[in-house]
Write an enzyme that holds these catalytic residues in place. Structure first.
Site, PDB file in Angstrom:
ATOM      1  N   HIS A 100       0.833  -1.206   0.000  1.00  0.00           N
ATOM      2  CA  HIS A 100       0.000   0.000   0.000  1.00  0.00           C
ATOM      3  C   HIS A 100       0.863   1.249   0.000  1.00  0.00           C
ATOM      4  O   HIS A 100       0.572   2.220  -0.680  1.00  0.00           O
ATOM      5  CB  HIS A 100      -0.893   0.052   1.245  1.00  0.00           C
ATOM      6  CG  HIS A 100      -1.699  -1.174   1.416  1.00  0.00           C
ATOM      7  ND1 HIS A 100      -2.423  -1.720   0.389  1.00  0.00           N
ATOM      8  CD2 HIS A 100      -1.894  -1.974   2.489  1.00  0.00           C
ATOM      9  CE1 HIS A 100      -3.015  -2.803   0.828  1.00  0.00           C
ATOM     10  NE2 HIS A 100      -2.705  -2.993   2.089  1.00  0.00           N
ATOM     11  N   ARG A 106      -5.101  -4.801 -15.225  1.00  0.00           N
ATOM     12  CA  ARG A 106      -5.148  -5.996 -14.361  1.00  0.00           C
ATOM     13  C   ARG A 106      -6.514  -6.043 -13.675  1.00  0.00           C
ATOM     14  O   ARG A 106      -6.709  -5.427 -12.630  1.00  0.00           O
ATOM     15  CB  ARG A 106      -4.053  -5.928 -13.299  1.00  0.00           C
ATOM     16  CG  ARG A 106      -2.636  -6.051 -13.822  1.00  0.00           C
ATOM     17  CD  ARG A 106      -1.663  -5.998 -12.645  1.00  0.00           C
ATOM     18  NE  ARG A 106      -0.346  -6.475 -12.991  1.00  0.00           N
ATOM     19  CZ  ARG A 106       0.708  -5.671 -13.197  1.00  0.00           C
ATOM     20  NH1 ARG A 106       0.582  -4.372 -13.105  1.00  0.00           N
ATOM     21  NH2 ARG A 106       1.884  -6.189 -13.500  1.00  0.00           N
ATOM     22  N   ARG A 147      -6.966  -7.358 -19.574  1.00  0.00           N
ATOM     23  CA  ARG A 147      -6.492  -8.715 -19.308  1.00  0.00           C
ATOM     24  C   ARG A 147      -7.536  -9.413 -18.449  1.00  0.00           C
ATOM     25  O   ARG A 147      -7.961  -8.868 -17.426  1.00  0.00           O
ATOM     26  CB  ARG A 147      -5.154  -8.688 -18.565  1.00  0.00           C
ATOM     27  CG  ARG A 147      -4.658 -10.100 -18.286  1.00  0.00           C
ATOM     28  CD  ARG A 147      -3.323 -10.125 -17.625  1.00  0.00           C
ATOM     29  NE  ARG A 147      -3.405  -9.815 -16.212  1.00  0.00           N
ATOM     30  CZ  ARG A 147      -2.362  -9.796 -15.412  1.00  0.00           C
ATOM     31  NH1 ARG A 147      -1.155 -10.044 -15.887  1.00  0.00           N
ATOM     32  NH2 ARG A 147      -2.492  -9.507 -14.136  1.00  0.00           N
ATOM     33  N   GLU A 156       4.350 -15.545 -20.639  1.00  0.00           N
ATOM     34  CA  GLU A 156       4.989 -15.390 -19.325  1.00  0.00           C
ATOM     35  C   GLU A 156       5.375 -16.730 -18.705  1.00  0.00           C
ATOM     36  O   GLU A 156       5.867 -16.777 -17.580  1.00  0.00           O
ATOM     37  CB  GLU A 156       4.104 -14.572 -18.382  1.00  0.00           C
ATOM     38  CG  GLU A 156       2.664 -14.993 -18.307  1.00  0.00           C
ATOM     39  CD  GLU A 156       1.807 -14.063 -17.435  1.00  0.00           C
ATOM     40  OE1 GLU A 156       2.352 -13.225 -16.712  1.00  0.00           O
ATOM     41  OE2 GLU A 156       0.572 -14.199 -17.489  1.00  0.00           O
ATOM     42  N   ASN A 170       7.610 -10.257 -15.556  1.00  0.00           N
ATOM     43  CA  ASN A 170       7.601 -10.506 -14.099  1.00  0.00           C
ATOM     44  C   ASN A 170       7.498 -12.001 -13.844  1.00  0.00           C
ATOM     45  O   ASN A 170       8.229 -12.567 -13.038  1.00  0.00           O
ATOM     46  CB  ASN A 170       6.424  -9.789 -13.428  1.00  0.00           C
ATOM     47  CG  ASN A 170       6.413  -8.307 -13.722  1.00  0.00           C
ATOM     48  OD1 ASN A 170       7.413  -7.769 -14.163  1.00  0.00           O
ATOM     49  ND2 ASN A 170       5.298  -7.659 -13.496  1.00  0.00           N
ATOM     50  N   ASP A 171       6.572 -12.630 -14.550  1.00  0.00           N
ATOM     51  CA  ASP A 171       6.421 -14.072 -14.377  1.00  0.00           C
ATOM     52  C   ASP A 171       7.433 -14.853 -15.212  1.00  0.00           C
ATOM     53  O   ASP A 171       7.938 -15.875 -14.771  1.00  0.00           O
ATOM     54  CB  ASP A 171       4.995 -14.507 -14.732  1.00  0.00           C
ATOM     55  CG  ASP A 171       4.056 -14.248 -13.572  1.00  0.00           C
ATOM     56  OD1 ASP A 171       4.448 -14.534 -12.426  1.00  0.00           O
ATOM     57  OD2 ASP A 171       2.947 -13.742 -13.803  1.00  0.00           O
ATOM     58  N   ARG A 204       9.079 -14.550  -7.357  1.00  0.00           N
ATOM     59  CA  ARG A 204       9.176 -13.098  -7.502  1.00  0.00           C
ATOM     60  C   ARG A 204       8.830 -12.344  -6.220  1.00  0.00           C
ATOM     61  O   ARG A 204       9.117 -11.157  -6.087  1.00  0.00           O
ATOM     62  CB  ARG A 204       8.324 -12.595  -8.678  1.00  0.00           C
ATOM     63  CG  ARG A 204       6.850 -12.764  -8.495  1.00  0.00           C
ATOM     64  CD  ARG A 204       6.103 -12.527  -9.799  1.00  0.00           C
ATOM     65  NE  ARG A 204       5.323 -11.303  -9.787  1.00  0.00           N
ATOM     66  CZ  ARG A 204       4.404 -10.988 -10.685  1.00  0.00           C
ATOM     67  NH1 ARG A 204       4.159 -11.798 -11.700  1.00  0.00           N
ATOM     68  NH2 ARG A 204       3.738  -9.884 -10.621  1.00  0.00           N
ATOM     69  N   CYS A 228       4.675  -6.043 -21.156  1.00  0.00           N
ATOM     70  CA  CYS A 228       3.990  -5.321 -20.074  1.00  0.00           C
ATOM     71  C   CYS A 228       4.560  -5.656 -18.697  1.00  0.00           C
ATOM     72  O   CYS A 228       4.046  -5.192 -17.693  1.00  0.00           O
ATOM     73  CB  CYS A 228       2.489  -5.580 -20.119  1.00  0.00           C
ATOM     74  SG  CYS A 228       2.078  -7.315 -19.884  1.00  0.00           S
TER      75      CYS A 228
HETATM   76  C1  PEP Z   1       4.000 -10.139 -15.721  1.00  0.00           C
HETATM   77  O1  PEP Z   1       3.962 -11.275 -15.246  1.00  0.00           O
HETATM   78  O2  PEP Z   1       5.025  -9.616 -16.191  1.00  0.00           O
HETATM   79  C2  PEP Z   1       2.780  -9.306 -15.728  1.00  0.00           C
HETATM   80  C3  PEP Z   1       2.753  -8.140 -16.330  1.00  0.00           C
HETATM   81  O3  PEP Z   1       1.699  -9.771 -15.054  1.00  0.00           O
HETATM   82  P1  PEP Z   1       1.531  -9.703 -13.471  1.00  0.00           P
HETATM   83  O4  PEP Z   1       2.634  -8.841 -12.925  1.00  0.00           O
HETATM   84  O5  PEP Z   1       0.172  -9.133 -13.238  1.00  0.00           O
HETATM   85  O6  PEP Z   1       1.639 -11.138 -13.077  1.00  0.00           O
HETATM   86 MG    MG Z   2       2.078 -12.232 -14.877  1.00  0.00          MG
END
Ligand code: PEP
Ligand code: MG
Length: 593
Positions: free
Chosen positions: A200, A307, A343, A442, A465-466, A476, A513
């Site tokens: 937050h 998201r 998404r 991802e 990210n994933d 992560r 993204c």
């Molecule tokens: C990602 O995995 O890079 C992504 C953009 O999705 P999220 O961070 O919502 O898992």
């Molecule tokens: Mg992701």
């Protein structure tokens, strides 16, 4: 600044979650510091009165939270609303209430003590939960308990300020309700023990554009109210009781940062086209519709990732098709946005609708989440798909399916999309005449079969990210592994490049993204791969656009080639970092990493 030289200078490293430099005095915020007296009731006849006092404090707390919610709705800081919903739910939770009342009855103790015992119990229970996210949720119960305790003590004052000086708030953690108590116009920065990029504190700080460093572990042990402190949200450093030269250096850095920010904002709306005319379309990632004005003001040309899972997490009941529709209508067709990428929900794993009991999974990140969850809970999924079709009638909309790891999943998702289209047509609903379909890339398997997936979709969006999490086998959300989380790892570069090349061979567009898209250190590398679109948090947009405008596609290809020639991630990082710092001295002058 006038530092007290008798105090020791201390430099602490955390995670910079909101850029900028704040220099000032500490306000040490500790919601659990309130002085409550704990005592035994000396006669059983006092028990009913004590229970009544507790119930009144609960009512008063609810009343205050509803008031905070009403005030928040009038401001631009609306993200905390859903957490306040959660706090109200805790106040109404029968187990929480009954346990406290039982404590008063059985132990013959005052209400304050009983609340403390209930909180202790919850802390013990949560401590044993393996899932980091769920374990962290004990902070909501702590916050609610504190509010009840304050009300029991008759502390009605919402503001925590002693005087009107601007301060840097140092706390263990900061809840959305705390931020409202704080008179945000008096806050110039945040530093907290807990938290990560999505805490937050981080969300509010980025929203308010205040420098923030979180995940400092134990800064609250080292600072007191009135201490002088520097929060460097760019490099994630916090300096307690700085030397005069240090303060001076940071004053300069602060000036440079704000000058650079104003400079970036001036040109934020100019397109990201390289000197040799290669255009990259820059978009924003959003989690709440309220973020759209900031996205546009910072130069986003489209929404590259909405998201939508927060629509579920934010409520007690599952959202209806109408709830979805009204939400997406606020995104789709926004003036100044070329398109909106919605998404479908990425629930499961560590994110669950409030109405659904989280299933305990040993590996939630590899569990029944995202598209897997959607294809199991078809009715929940279809109500979202229908709403997307309907909102799509009002502006260009793209649909993006998360966590795709097989052709079967995309085929099935498309089948359901088509089924909902036909149902809506039969009902005579006004829907989008067309919809671009995208797959998030991802999961490493999706990279390997990207050629096959490309035949099924109109675009790819790379979720680094994933993808980094799964390809490098790094959780992560595990703070102890952040040193291994390296977007410039040769494996990651090869994976991303292969996705882009495959997409282009198949004639489809490819976006990114994940956070890597908004990391200026990676911009030239991504440009060299010829990504068509990059989508990121709004603060990153002006800087990334500027770097692209000052670059040549040709040079980025050479940099990429060189980067790909190294064997080690550390070599790639060192080379790219040196290149970028030399090539864009102004852009990177504030970075000390
Ligand atoms: C990602 O995995 O890079 C992504 C953009 O999705 P999220 O961070 O919502 O898992
Ligand atoms: Mg992701």
């Amino acid at each position: 600044m006038n530092p007290d030289q008798t105090k020791k200078t201390l430099v602490l490293r955390g995670v910079g979650v909101s850029p900028g430099v704040a220099i000032g005095r500490v306000y040490r915020f500790n919601p659990l510091d309130s002085q409550v007296s704990l005592y035994k009731l000396n006669s059983p006849s006092l028990i009913p009165g004590e229970i009544l006092r507790f119930k009144k404090a609960v009512k008063e707390s609810e009343h205050q939270l509803l008031g905070i919610q009403r005030n928040l709705k009038k401001t631009k800081v609306t993200e905390p609303l859903y957490v306040i919903d959660v706090h109200i739910l805790i106040l109404k939770d029968k187990k929480f209430i009954n346990r406290t009342i039982k404590n008063i009855q059985r132990l013959k103790i005052n209400a304050e003590w009983a609340v403390r015992l209930t909180l202790d119990r919850y802390e013990q229970i949560f401590e044993k939960v393996e899932d980091n996210y769920i374990r962290g949720r004990v902070s909501d119960i702590r916050n609610v308990s504190q509010r009840i305790l304050s009300n029991l003590a008759g502390k009605k004052k919402e503001s925590v300020w002693v005087n009107d000086e601007k301060v840097i708030v140092v706390a263990q953690d900061i809840s959305p309700a705390n931020t409202v108590q704080m008179k945000l116009d008096k806050v110039i920065g945040f530093a907290t023990d807990a938290g990560g990029r999505t805490s937050h504190t981080a969300i509010v700080a980025r929203d308010m554009e205040l420098p923030a460093v979180v995940g400092l572990d134990n800064i609250t042990r080292f600072v007191r109210t009135g201490d002088e402190i520097i929060v460097d949200g760019i490099s994630g450093l916090v300096v307690v009781n700085p030397y005069p030269e240090m303060s001076q250096r940071y004053e300069e850095k602060k000036l440079l940062h704000s000058a650079a920010r104003d400079e970036y904002l001036k040109d934020a709306k100019s397109p990201a086209i390289t000197i040799d005319r290669y255009a990259v379309n820059i978009g924003c990632n959003i989690e709440f519709v309220e973020e759209i004005p900031s996205a546009i003001a910072h130069g986003a040309e489209h929404i590259g990732l909405y998201r939508t899972e927060f629509i579920y997490i934010n409520r007690q009941e599952l959202p209806t098709e109408e709830d979805h529709y009204e939400n997406y209508r606020q995104v789709v067709g926004t003036k100044d946005l070329l398109w909106s990428t919605i998404r479908t929900f990425d629930l499961g794993g560590d994110k669950f609708p409030s109405s659904q009991k989280p299933v305990k999974e040993l590996n939630p990140q590899m569990g029944l989440r995202a598209i897997r969850f959607c294809l199991k809970e078809v009715e929940i999924f279809k109500s979202q798909l229908r709403a997307i079709w309907r909102a799509g009638a009002y502006g260009k909309t793209r649909i993006l399916f998360p966590m795709i790891s097989s052709v079967e999943e995309i085929v099935e998702a498309k089948r359901l999309l088509e089924e909902t289209r036909k149902e809506l047509m039969a009902q005579g609903e006004n829907i989008a005449s067309e919809m671009e379909i995208g797959a998030m890339i991802e999961v490493p398997a999706a990279v390997v079969i990207a050629d096959k997936l490309a035949r099924e979709v109109d675009f790819f969006s790379i979720g680094t990210n994933d993808l980094i999490q799964y390809s490098l086998a790094i959780d992560r959300s595990n703070e102890r592994l952040t040193y291994l989380y390296e977007p410039l790892h040769p494996a990651v570069l090869k994976l991303v490049k292969s996705v882009v090349d495959t997409a282009h061979e198949a004639g489809i567009r490819v976006s990114m993204c994940g956070e890597m898209a908004g990391d200026p250190m990676c911009t030239l590398i991504l440009l060299g791969m010829e990504l068509d679109e990059l989508s990121m948090n709004h603060l990153a947009v002006p800087r990334i656009k500027k770097i692209i405008r000052e670059s040549k596609l040709e040079e980025s290809k050479l940099l990429l080639e060189k980067a790909l020639s190294f064997n080690m991630a550390s070599e790639v990082r060192e080379y790219v970092q040196n290149y970028m710092k030399e090539r864009f001295p102004v852009e990177f002058q504030n970075e000390n990493d």
